[in-house]
Design an enzyme around this catalytic site. Structure first.
Site, PDB file in Angstrom:
ATOM      1  N   ARG A 228      72.752 -36.237  26.773  1.00 49.22           N
ATOM      2  CA  ARG A 228      73.949 -36.212  25.944  1.00 49.22           C
ATOM      3  C   ARG A 228      74.331 -34.757  25.702  1.00 49.22           C
ATOM      4  O   ARG A 228      73.467 -33.913  25.462  1.00 49.22           O
ATOM      5  CB  ARG A 228      73.720 -36.920  24.602  1.00 49.22           C
ATOM      6  CG  ARG A 228      73.668 -38.432  24.691  1.00 49.22           C
ATOM      7  CD  ARG A 228      75.025 -39.020  25.036  1.00 49.22           C
ATOM      8  NE  ARG A 228      75.036 -40.476  25.032  1.00 49.22           N
ATOM      9  CZ  ARG A 228      74.821 -41.244  26.079  1.00 49.22           C
ATOM     10  NH1 ARG A 228      74.502 -40.674  27.250  1.00 49.22           N
ATOM     11  NH2 ARG A 228      74.890 -42.556  25.995  1.00 49.22           N
ATOM     12  N   GLU A 257      83.689 -34.877  25.421  1.00 46.88           N
ATOM     13  CA  GLU A 257      84.169 -35.207  26.760  1.00 46.88           C
ATOM     14  C   GLU A 257      85.611 -35.705  26.772  1.00 46.88           C
ATOM     15  O   GLU A 257      86.134 -36.057  27.827  1.00 46.88           O
ATOM     16  CB  GLU A 257      83.216 -36.237  27.390  1.00 46.88           C
ATOM     17  CG  GLU A 257      81.818 -35.651  27.585  1.00 46.88           C
ATOM     18  CD  GLU A 257      80.761 -36.677  27.990  1.00 46.88           C
ATOM     19  OE1 GLU A 257      81.135 -37.859  28.204  1.00 46.88           O
ATOM     20  OE2 GLU A 257      79.571 -36.304  28.094  1.00 46.88           O
ATOM     21  N   HIS A 284      80.015 -36.943  33.574  1.00 51.10           N
ATOM     22  CA  HIS A 284      79.205 -38.017  32.980  1.00 51.10           C
ATOM     23  C   HIS A 284      79.081 -39.205  33.949  1.00 51.10           C
ATOM     24  O   HIS A 284      79.358 -40.358  33.590  1.00 51.10           O
ATOM     25  CB  HIS A 284      79.803 -38.480  31.653  1.00 51.10           C
ATOM     26  CG  HIS A 284      78.790 -39.143  30.759  1.00 51.10           C
ATOM     27  ND1 HIS A 284      78.880 -39.127  29.381  1.00 51.10           N
ATOM     28  CD2 HIS A 284      77.653 -39.844  31.035  1.00 51.10           C
ATOM     29  CE1 HIS A 284      77.875 -39.798  28.854  1.00 51.10           C
ATOM     30  NE2 HIS A 284      77.110 -40.234  29.851  1.00 51.10           N
TER      31      HIS A 284
END
Length: 311
Positions: A228, A257, A284
């Site tokens: 993360r 993000e 991601h």
């Protein structure tokens, strides 16, 4: 039991759920506001990360008995509140662990061999061999923090390069295996040439990789983060890149993000990182392969089968 699915998933999820007696309502375009109005009609909720499962939502989910997270991380779910209400939670880290392990290896190899800059230069008709000379992974000490599904999948793959692989996990013990040796965090600090993060986001891990943490490393090291973004303090990462303490970083995740919501500080930090040739980004997608979408469904449905029998 009637379940609502609020995120995009591989379409196989519908028939798989029907096969274990669940009535699925596949509504990946539903908004949070819409969900608040209808959640009381469902006994099950299947999510990725679009919707935060908090007290506001749970207060309205009066019939909710089980939450299924299609993936690994549970940071979007208020676990304390869910436990207080005796709502079962299942997730599926086994479904995308192989994808994460492979992606982390790929990012490390690309970063250490400057593949991203070499590719860019050749496309622009620039041929600089010496500038793009890389480093070999074999012979290095790879440090892993978090030896669950993801950490072990990475260790299994990177071990084949002839590395020494050491792993630290705060919450388990006795996990040494053919892929990694269990060590203390001090051993990670003293020996690691590469640090790969495979930990969930919690209040303990949030901004764990900060100036103080980085200063503990005896060697300058490469950083991989497929966990993360909030685990790494971005200002301190930039400082360590400037000093050379961190030789380069492979980042599949960022602190924020959603680029349209970046704060002024986050924008400056991202701009700083983007300008560096020793930074490798991916959006991601470490656990986001075509295969993992199906595997996650299979793992999740099997866990739901087992859980429903105990409700």
């Amino acid at each position: 039991m009637k379940f609502i699915i609020v995120d995009e998933m591989h379409p196989s999820i519908v028939s798989m759920l029907e096969g274990i007696g669940i009535v699925p309502d596949y509504r990946p375009s539903v908004t949070r506001m819409d969900l608040l109005k209808i959640v009381m009609n469902y006994e099950g909720l299947i999510v990725r990360s679009k919707v935060k499962i908090d007290k506001e939502l749970l207060d309205l989910a009066t019939n909710l008995k089980i939450i299924a997270r299609a993936g690994a991380g549970l940071d979007q779910i208020d676990i304390e509140e869910v436990n207080r209400r005796n709502i079962k939670v299942v997730n599926a880290p086994e479904g995308n662990r192989d994808a994460v392990g492979e992606h982390a290896v790929g990012m490390l190899l690309s970063l250490m061999n400057k593949m991203q800059t070499g590719d860019k230069e050749v496309r622009n008709r620039i041929w600089k061999r010496e500038k793009n000379r890389g480093y070999e992974v074999g012979g290095l000490t790879i440090g892993i923090i978090g030896y669950g599904n993801m950490g072990k999948a990475f260790a299994k793959r990177i071990k084949g390069f002839g590395c020494r692989v050491i792993a630290y996990d705060k919450y388990i013990s006795g996990y040494s295996d053919e892929f990694a040796q269990e060590v203390s965090i001090e051993d990670i600090f003293n020996n690691a040439d590469v640090l790969s993060l495979h930990i969930p986001l919690t209040e303990v891990s949030r901004r764990m990789v900060n100036r103080k943490f980085i200063a503990n490393f005896k060697k300058n090291f490469w950083l991989i983060n497929t966990a993360r973004g909030e685990v790494v303090q971005q200002e301190d990462l930039i400082e360590a890149l400037d000093s050379g303490k961190i030789r380069g970083a492979a980042l599949d995740v960022l602190e924020n993000e959603k680029f349209e919501t970046l704060t002024s500080v986050q924008k400056l930090n991202l701009e700083n990182l983007v300008e560096r040739e020793n930074i490798l980004f991916t959006p991601h997608v470490a656990g986001w392969t075509y295969e993992s979408l199906v595997k996650i469904n299979e793992v999740l449905v099997e866990k739901l089968r087992e859980s429903i029998g105990r409700i």
